[in-house]
Enzyme design. Structure first.
Site, PDB file in Angstrom:
ATOM      1  N   LYS A 180       0.883  -1.173   0.000  1.00  0.00           N
ATOM      2  CA  LYS A 180       0.000   0.000   0.000  1.00  0.00           C
ATOM      3  C   LYS A 180       0.916   1.219   0.000  1.00  0.00           C
ATOM      4  CE  LYS A 180      -1.559   2.947   2.405  1.00  0.00           C
ATOM      5  NZ  LYS A 180      -1.347   4.291   1.818  1.00  0.00           N
ATOM      6  N   GLU A 183      -0.597   7.471  -0.709  1.00  0.00           N
ATOM      7  CA  GLU A 183      -1.604   7.969  -1.660  1.00  0.00           C
ATOM      8  C   GLU A 183      -1.175   9.298  -2.283  1.00  0.00           C
ATOM      9  OE1 GLU A 183      -1.620   7.668   1.548  1.00  0.00           O
ATOM     10  OE2 GLU A 183      -3.262   8.697   2.556  1.00  0.00           O
ATOM     11  N   SER A 233       5.138   8.398   9.738  1.00  0.00           N
ATOM     12  CA  SER A 233       5.303   9.259  10.914  1.00  0.00           C
ATOM     13  C   SER A 233       5.159   8.433  12.201  1.00  0.00           C
ATOM     14  CB  SER A 233       4.255  10.370  10.870  1.00  0.00           C
ATOM     15  OG  SER A 233       2.970   9.779  10.799  1.00  0.00           O
ATOM     16  N   CYS A 288      14.044  11.174   6.242  1.00  0.00           N
ATOM     17  CA  CYS A 288      14.051  10.795   7.663  1.00  0.00           C
ATOM     18  C   CYS A 288      15.464  10.822   8.209  1.00  0.00           C
ATOM     19  CB  CYS A 288      13.409   9.442   7.858  1.00  0.00           C
ATOM     20  SG  CYS A 288      14.377   8.146   7.119  1.00  0.00           S
ATOM     21  N   GLU A 389       9.478  17.159  14.841  1.00  0.00           N
ATOM     22  CA  GLU A 389       9.903  16.890  13.466  1.00  0.00           C
ATOM     23  C   GLU A 389       9.231  17.916  12.544  1.00  0.00           C
ATOM     24  OE1 GLU A 389       8.489  13.250  11.466  1.00  0.00           O
ATOM     25  OE2 GLU A 389      10.449  13.115  10.498  1.00  0.00           O
TER      26      GLU A 389
HETATM   27  P1  NAD Z   1       2.384   9.185   7.185  1.00  0.00           P
HETATM   28  O1  NAD Z   1       2.533   8.561   8.533  1.00  0.00           O
HETATM   29  O2  NAD Z   1       1.418  10.287   7.022  1.00  0.00           O
HETATM   30  O3  NAD Z   1       1.940   8.063   6.112  1.00  0.00           O
HETATM   31  C1  NAD Z   1       2.657   6.863   5.955  1.00  0.00           C
HETATM   32  C2  NAD Z   1       1.695   5.789   5.455  1.00  0.00           C
HETATM   33  O4  NAD Z   1       0.705   5.544   6.444  1.00  0.00           O
HETATM   34  C3  NAD Z   1       0.967   6.167   4.180  1.00  0.00           C
HETATM   35  O5  NAD Z   1       0.916   5.047   3.334  1.00  0.00           O
HETATM   36  C4  NAD Z   1      -0.415   6.562   4.673  1.00  0.00           C
HETATM   37  O6  NAD Z   1      -1.439   6.262   3.743  1.00  0.00           O
HETATM   38  C5  NAD Z   1      -0.605   5.709   5.921  1.00  0.00           C
HETATM   39  N1  NAD Z   1      -1.410   6.373   6.955  1.00  0.00           N
HETATM   40  C6  NAD Z   1      -1.449   7.705   7.231  1.00  0.00           C
HETATM   41  N2  NAD Z   1      -2.277   7.937   8.278  1.00  0.00           N
HETATM   42  C7  NAD Z   1      -2.749   6.731   8.658  1.00  0.00           C
HETATM   43  C8  NAD Z   1      -3.649   6.328   9.684  1.00  0.00           C
HETATM   44  N3  NAD Z   1      -4.202   7.211  10.524  1.00  0.00           N
HETATM   45  N4  NAD Z   1      -3.927   5.016   9.810  1.00  0.00           N
HETATM   46  C9  NAD Z   1      -3.372   4.113   8.988  1.00  0.00           C
HETATM   47  N5  NAD Z   1      -2.518   4.441   7.994  1.00  0.00           N
HETATM   48  C10 NAD Z   1      -2.204   5.731   7.828  1.00  0.00           C
HETATM   49  O7  NAD Z   1       3.848   9.601   6.718  1.00  0.00           O
HETATM   50  P2  NAD Z   1       4.258  10.473   5.440  1.00  0.00           P
HETATM   51  O8  NAD Z   1       3.858  11.888   5.661  1.00  0.00           O
HETATM   52  O9  NAD Z   1       3.835   9.789   4.189  1.00  0.00           O
HETATM   53  O10 NAD Z   1       5.849  10.354   5.503  1.00  0.00           O
HETATM   54  C11 NAD Z   1       6.665  11.203   6.269  1.00  0.00           C
HETATM   55  C12 NAD Z   1       7.029  10.572   7.589  1.00  0.00           C
HETATM   56  O11 NAD Z   1       7.687   9.320   7.364  1.00  0.00           O
HETATM   57  C13 NAD Z   1       8.021  11.411   8.378  1.00  0.00           C
HETATM   58  O12 NAD Z   1       7.637  11.391   9.723  1.00  0.00           O
HETATM   59  C14 NAD Z   1       9.350  10.689   8.179  1.00  0.00           C
HETATM   60  O13 NAD Z   1      10.291  10.891   9.195  1.00  0.00           O
HETATM   61  C15 NAD Z   1       8.885   9.272   8.138  1.00  0.00           C
HETATM   62  N6  NAD Z   1       9.859   8.412   7.485  1.00  0.00           N
HETATM   63  C16 NAD Z   1      10.601   7.599   8.286  1.00  0.00           C
HETATM   64  C17 NAD Z   1      11.557   6.775   7.735  1.00  0.00           C
HETATM   65  C18 NAD Z   1      12.398   5.902   8.610  1.00  0.00           C
HETATM   66  O14 NAD Z   1      13.174   5.122   8.087  1.00  0.00           O
HETATM   67  N7  NAD Z   1      12.288   5.989   9.925  1.00  0.00           N
HETATM   68  C19 NAD Z   1      11.749   6.765   6.344  1.00  0.00           C
HETATM   69  C20 NAD Z   1      10.954   7.598   5.550  1.00  0.00           C
HETATM   70  C21 NAD Z   1      10.005   8.419   6.139  1.00  0.00           C
END
Ligand code: NAD
Length: 496
Positions: A180, A183, A233, A288, A389
């Site tokens: 998944k 989006e 996140s 990240c 962050e």
């Molecule tokens: P996000 O948490 O908003 O979304 C990540 C995924 O989770 C997406 O596929 C989204 O559809 C899904 N999602 C979002 N809200 C959800 C919910 N309430 N319930 C279930 N699924 C949900 O993250 P983002 O904005 O796409 O990415 C940025 C974040 O990712 C930053 O915090 C960054 O630090 C982190 N990140 C971490 C790493 C790592 O290795 N630690 C790597 C890349 C990105």
């Protein structure tokens, strides 16, 4: 580089070896962050569509797990070549939907390919071990077997690479896989799944379901899904980890970050400035592993402050597909607003805005989500923003009297994704490597991103789980151990 926008597509899902139009009632716009142009519509698929992917994967599993590892990696060799052949096309798609520069997009794809290469070593890496005569005439063997249906949920910032921390290892180990993607950036995986389709993988082995929370929850609750990999996140990582655990699934959940770099006075200041500028502002700070707080020690405060402000102010910001652009936009208008408001928060909490990237306008790209490099000087180490962050091109400067005090700031941080040190002292470097509370450590390195044959580590609120993505950890995560004790000798003895 002038590139025509791709024709507007309603993105399909890829389930059971077929591209199928989603029956979703909700569709989101996918827009180019540099131009604001609408480039695709992505479905918010429902739980039934996710369940369809699980059933298709489960049906493919018995045959796939019986396929010899040597045969399972053949499609990956083909995929590596296809990715090499189409790296420019894939890179342009990443830039168009994510905003990072074309060079950054290609860099991301290099790591994507590297993960495919490493997973091709599965026939060696998946081997177990054995010992003859654990008792007289009795042998013991540990073998690794795949889990079955596994799924990954990925973020927007690395549309190509992050899914590939998981996919190649999962299938090479004999699992069947559901992705998944975010989006906000669904086009890259649409393109890469078209390449996967050309590799001869049996139907159902890899599946792509576009969507948001409903798909995630359906995967988390489906009894046939054995393992979940998540990157995103911290609040969502915690939620996914808890719900997967409550449902008895194996989970590895990578969360957010707030990465510190410590600059000692004995550092090579010119090199440190260049590398830290790349780390903080590359990918518009949406990495990240981006350095977000620079802790200067002693005399480094003034020299580094002046040199980083100079380097950051010279970065050329614009559309990542244009020649010479060094930094692209942030992902959405909402993200731009949030970053700009957090810069204001930093100011209120006592920082001085040394370089202000708010309200940036880039000519020809007035509808883009641009925030220029920003530097917050003297952010109080105990302020809320020091632990928040921002995920944008904002570097905060904090000062410490010595390495002891600087390490305390890192200790206090809720995150532990990466910590870096710039120095020419071996003793300081060794101490830092030993004590810094983070999973990825850089010594004179700004983005300490592990190669595909090392685990992508992360500590504290940056990771929930035990086994990380990539390398040997991935094999451990995607297999379970079985220990077999055998007696074939005729003699029976109770003496051990
Ligand atoms: P996000 O948490 O908003 O979304 C990540 C995924 O989770 C997406 O596929 C989204 O559809 C899904 N999602 C979002 N809200 C959800 C919910 N309430 N319930 C279930 N699924 C949900 O993250 P983002 O904005 O796409 O990415 C940025 C974040 O990712 C930053 O915090 C960054 O630090 C982190 N990140 C971490 C790493 C790592 O290795 N630690 C790597 C890349 C990105």
């Amino acid at each position: 580089m002038t590139v025509a926008a791709p024709p507007l597509t309603k993105l399909p899902n890829y389930i059971d070896g077929r591209w199928t139009e989603s029956s979703a009632t909700d569709w989101l716009d996918v827009t180019n962050p540099a131009t604001g142009e609408l480039i695709a519509k992505v479905p918010l698929s429902d739980a039934a569509e996710a369940a369809g992917a699980v059933e298709a994967a489960a049906a493919a599993y018995p045959e796939w797990r019986r396929t010899p590892p040597e045969d399972r990696i053949q499609p990956l060799f083909k995929l590596k070549q296809l990715l090499e052949d189409h790296i420019d096309e894939a890179g342009r798609i990443i830039t168009q939907e994510n905003g990072k520069t074309f060079a950054e997009a290609k860099g991301e794809l290099r790591r994507t390919i590297e993960n495919v290469e490493v997973a091709c070593g599965i026939p060696m890496m998946m081997q177990g071990y054995n010992l003859e005569d654990v008792a007289r005439g009795i042998d013991e063997t540990m073998i690794r077997q795949p889990l079955g249906v596994v799924a990954a949920i990925t973020p927007f910032n690395f549309p190509g690479m992050v899914p590939f921390w998981f996919l190649p290892y999962a299938i090479a180990c004999g699992n069947v896989f559901i992705l998944k993607p975010s989006e906000r950036v669904p086009l890259t995986m649409r393109f890469i799944f078209e390449l996967l389709e050309q590799t001869g993988l049996p139907k159902g082995v890899v599946n792509l379901v576009n969507g948001g929370k409903a798909v995630v929850d359906a995967l988390l609750d489906h009894p046939k899904v054995r393992a979940i990999s998540f990157v995103g996140s911290t609040p969502v990582a915690k939620y996914v980890y808890a719900r997967a655990g409550a449902n008895g699934k194996r989970a590895q959940c990578q969360g957010g970050a707030k990465n510190h770099v410590i600059v000692l006075p004995d550092a090579d200041m010119q090199m440190a400035t260049q590398i830290i500028s790349d780390s903080a502002f590359g990918c518009a700070g949406q990495r990240c592993l981006a350095v977000s707080v620079a802790v200067t020690v002693g005399e480094a405060q003034k020299t580094f402050r002046d040199s980083i402000a100079d380097a950051a102010s010279k970065l050329r910001v614009g559309n990542g597909l244009d020649e010479g652009v060094q930094m692209g936009p942030v992902i959405t208008p909402q993200s731009k607003l949030r970053i700009e408001s957090l810069i204001g928060v930093g100011e209120k909490q006592g920082a001085k805005v040394l370089l202000d990237g708010r309200n940036s306008r880039i000519s020809k790209y007035e509808s883009g989500n641009f925030v220029k490099p920003t530097i917050l000087d003297n952010l109080p180490a105990t302020s809320e923003l020091a632990d928040t962050e921002i995920f944008g091109p904002v570097l905060s400067l904090i000062h410490a009297d010595g390495l002891d005090e600087a390490l305390v700031f890192l200790e206090r941080s809720p995150y532990g994704n990466q910590a870096s040190l710039f120095t020419s002292s071996g003793a300081a470097a060794r101490r830092f490597r030993y004590e810094a509370p983070a999973g990825n450590i850089g010594i004179n390195i700004g983005v300490a991103a592990p190669m595909a044959y090392f685990p992508f580590s992360g500590w504290k609120d940056s990771f929930f789980g035990v086994l990380h993505g990539q390398g040997r950890d991935a094999i451990e995560f995607y297999t379970e151990k079985k220990v077999v004790i055998e007696r074939w000798a005729k003699d029976h003895s109770r003496k051990f």
